[in-house]
Design a protein around this motif. Structure first.
Motif, mmCIF file in Angstrom:
data_model
loop_
_atom_site.group_PDB
_atom_site.id
_atom_site.type_symbol
_atom_site.label_atom_id
_atom_site.label_comp_id
_atom_site.label_asym_id
_atom_site.label_seq_id
_atom_site.Cartn_x
_atom_site.Cartn_y
_atom_site.Cartn_z
ATOM 1 N N PHE A 10 -2.954 -1.994 11.014
ATOM 2 C CA PHE A 10 -3.299 -3.394 10.790
ATOM 3 C C PHE A 10 -4.189 -3.641 9.569
ATOM 4 C CE2 PHE A 10 -2.683 -2.700 15.355
ATOM 5 C CZ PHE A 10 -1.657 -3.595 15.594
ATOM 6 N N VAL A 20 1.457 -3.654 9.349
ATOM 7 C CA VAL A 20 1.810 -5.000 9.809
ATOM 8 C C VAL A 20 1.663 -6.043 8.701
ATOM 9 C CG1 VAL A 20 1.121 -6.862 11.373
ATOM 10 C CG2 VAL A 20 1.433 -4.543 12.251
ATOM 11 N N ALA A 51 4.860 -8.036 6.856
ATOM 12 C CA ALA A 51 4.764 -9.249 7.682
ATOM 13 C C ALA A 51 6.077 -10.013 7.717
ATOM 14 C CB ALA A 51 3.641 -10.153 7.160
ATOM 15 N N ILE A 60 8.831 -7.913 9.687
ATOM 16 C CA ILE A 60 8.522 -7.825 11.118
ATOM 17 C C ILE A 60 8.709 -9.173 11.798
ATOM 18 C CG2 ILE A 60 6.673 -7.424 12.791
ATOM 19 C CD1 ILE A 60 5.561 -5.289 10.907
ATOM 20 N N VAL A 105 -1.585 -10.220 11.742
ATOM 21 C CA VAL A 105 -2.472 -9.203 12.318
ATOM 22 C C VAL A 105 -3.145 -9.742 13.572
ATOM 23 C CG1 VAL A 105 -4.573 -7.863 11.931
ATOM 24 C CG2 VAL A 105 -2.866 -8.037 10.112
ATOM 25 N N PHE A 150 -0.724 -9.831 16.591
ATOM 26 C CA PHE A 150 -0.470 -8.539 17.211
ATOM 27 C C PHE A 150 -1.697 -8.013 17.950
ATOM 28 C CE2 PHE A 150 3.342 -8.211 14.586
ATOM 29 C CZ PHE A 150 4.206 -7.599 15.488
ATOM 30 N N ALA A 198 6.484 -3.780 15.380
ATOM 31 C CA ALA A 198 5.310 -3.424 14.572
ATOM 32 C C ALA A 198 5.168 -1.921 14.422
ATOM 33 C CB ALA A 198 4.049 -3.999 15.211
#
Length: 438
Positions: free
Chosen positions: A44, A65, A69, A72, A183, A186, A409
């Motif tokens: 992250f 992540v 971005a 994902i 971030v 998640f 992720a």
């Protein structure tokens, strides 16, 4: 028997590598715990690239992540969000009639100012000389038609939202524009799983340490210390990640139970009970929490991703904005093409300037429409209308669909975390070898 065990212990105690062997288990546990913590942080953070470039080659690190971005979020949209419903369904649940009334009140309050500003920009001398009585008639006509026109406009935008907004593109743009949001999403949804990976890694390290201690008695070769440490590093990260999502389905196991947890997990945390057979559900840590995650994830989606503001912003300014403008233009023209307004303005401005005036009015109407749409309180009221829907549908996802909320992720780049565990384990093993065995 006891004498034999005592002799073995004395022999072990007198070995020159006694303290080195005794340190294997705690060192393996600590190193495993530490490198898993580091690997999780590197998923992250940092949010922005940290390092430098040698020509086109980056030398440094950016969290997996935030770096991916867009990709994902696209995978999550395809695998999960698109299965929760359509944008048309979401907008319809937000109550289009009520939205039209609220937006209408905003525009109606600013309508005369809007017309004044547009006319003064287009032809200030002419507008200043238009008789006040005619201006009032134009204003009155616009006020009269506006409520019905807005309801028709909002209804048509709702019915055609799938053609005006690409949900995948909207979410990807949102995530790429605010990587901290990705971030945060998640970490909020998966924080318990992250803590689980981190904490279980120490226990796995203890088990691997015991295995390595046994191996050391059989193969007491110094070079094996960093080699086994690297292997344990690889396996620990792989096992920890695997345990978050697997098994996908619950597997209840019966076992004799002698203790139970105290209420609210207060000290001393466990208390003895009358022996009985208990049931433990063997299932991935994330998969167990579908009910809990559905509440957290629904809140994030309805407040951050699929909001009235993001939908309308994409609709008005996104890649398909021309389609939206054609719809807005058709409805605004209902006011502009009434006999009084059209005749007055065409005679005053001429056909070309009149056409340009309509374009300006459409632009300004869109700007004013976005004012209430961007209001946090207004968005919060719309979010409440679809929150329950989202939560229930996430709860109803199949295990495979639910897994895809978080799995993307890790899945594509989890090999990096596994390799990182091996590398850090090898380095820690070298240090351990020189400190404890040489």
């Amino acid at each position: 028997m006891l004498e034999y065990i005592h002799e073995l212990w004395l022999a072990f105690l007198n070995r020159p590598d006694f303290w080195g062997v005794m340190s294997i288990v705690p060192v393996t546990a600590f190193v495993t715990w530490a490198h898993v913590w580091m690997a999780l942080k590197m998923v992250f953070f940092p949010v922005n690239f940290w390092g430098f470039h040698i020509g086109p080659i980056p030398v440094g690190w950016q969290g997996i992540v935030p770096r991916k971005a867009g990709h994902i979020s696209g995978v999550i949209t395809d695998n999960a969000l698109s299965k929760l419903g359509s944008l048309q369904e979401f907008l319809h649940a937000m109550d289009p009639d009520e939205m039209a009334d609220i937006i209408g009140m905003q525009i109606d309050a600013d309508l005369e100012t809007l017309i004044e500003e547009v006319m003064l920009e287009r032809n200030p001398i002419l507008w200043e000389n238009v008789p006040y009585a005619i201006k009032r008639r134009i204003f009155a006509q616009a006020h009269k038609q506006l409520p019905n026109i807005l309801k028709e406009l909002v209804t048509e935008l709702t019915l055609n939202v799938e053609n005006l907004v690409d949900m995948r593109e909207m979410i990807v743009r949102r995530m790429e524009g605010d990587r901290r949001l990705m971030v945060r999403m998640f970490l909020t949804v998966g924080q318990k799983e992250i803590n689980f990976i981190w904490h279980i890694s120490a226990l796995i390290g203890v088990v691997f340490g015991l295995i390595q201690m046994v191996i050391w008695f059989v193969v007491p070769w110094h070079w094996t210390v960093p080699i086994w440490a690297a292997i344990w590093g690889l396996l620990t990260n792989w096992i920890a990640i695997w345990m978050v999502f697997n098994p996908m389905l619950p597997h209840p196991v019966r076992y004799p139970q002698f203790f139970t947890r105290t209420q609210d997990h207060q000290f001393p945390w466990i208390k003895p009970i009358v022996p009985r057979m208990g049931t433990y559900n063997i299932q991935g840590a994330f998969m167990k929490r579908q009910d809990e995650v559905s509440t957290v994830f629904a809140k994030i989606v309805t407040e951050e991703l699929i909001t009235l503001k993001t939908i309308m912003t994409e609709m008005m300014y996104g890649s398909r904005k021309d389609r939206t403008r054609r719809i807005v233009k058709r409805h605004i023209n209902q006011i502009m093409d009434t006999p009084l307004v059209r005749t007055t303005l065409q005679l005053s401005l001429g056909p070309k300037e009149y056409a340009k005036l309509k374009t300006d009015l459409i632009d300004r109407s869109i700007e004013i429409t976005m004012v209430p749409v961007c209001d946090p309180a207004f968005n919060a009221s719309r979010a409440q209308k679809i929150y329950q829907m989202f939560r229930e549908r996430i709860r109803d996802l199949t295990p495979q669909e639910f897994q895809n909320l978080l799995r993307p992720a890790f899945q594509e780049d989890e090999w990096i975390l596994i390799v990182l565990g091996g590398v850090t384990g090898f380095l820690a093993g070298l240090i351990h070898l020189f400190v404890a065995f040489l």
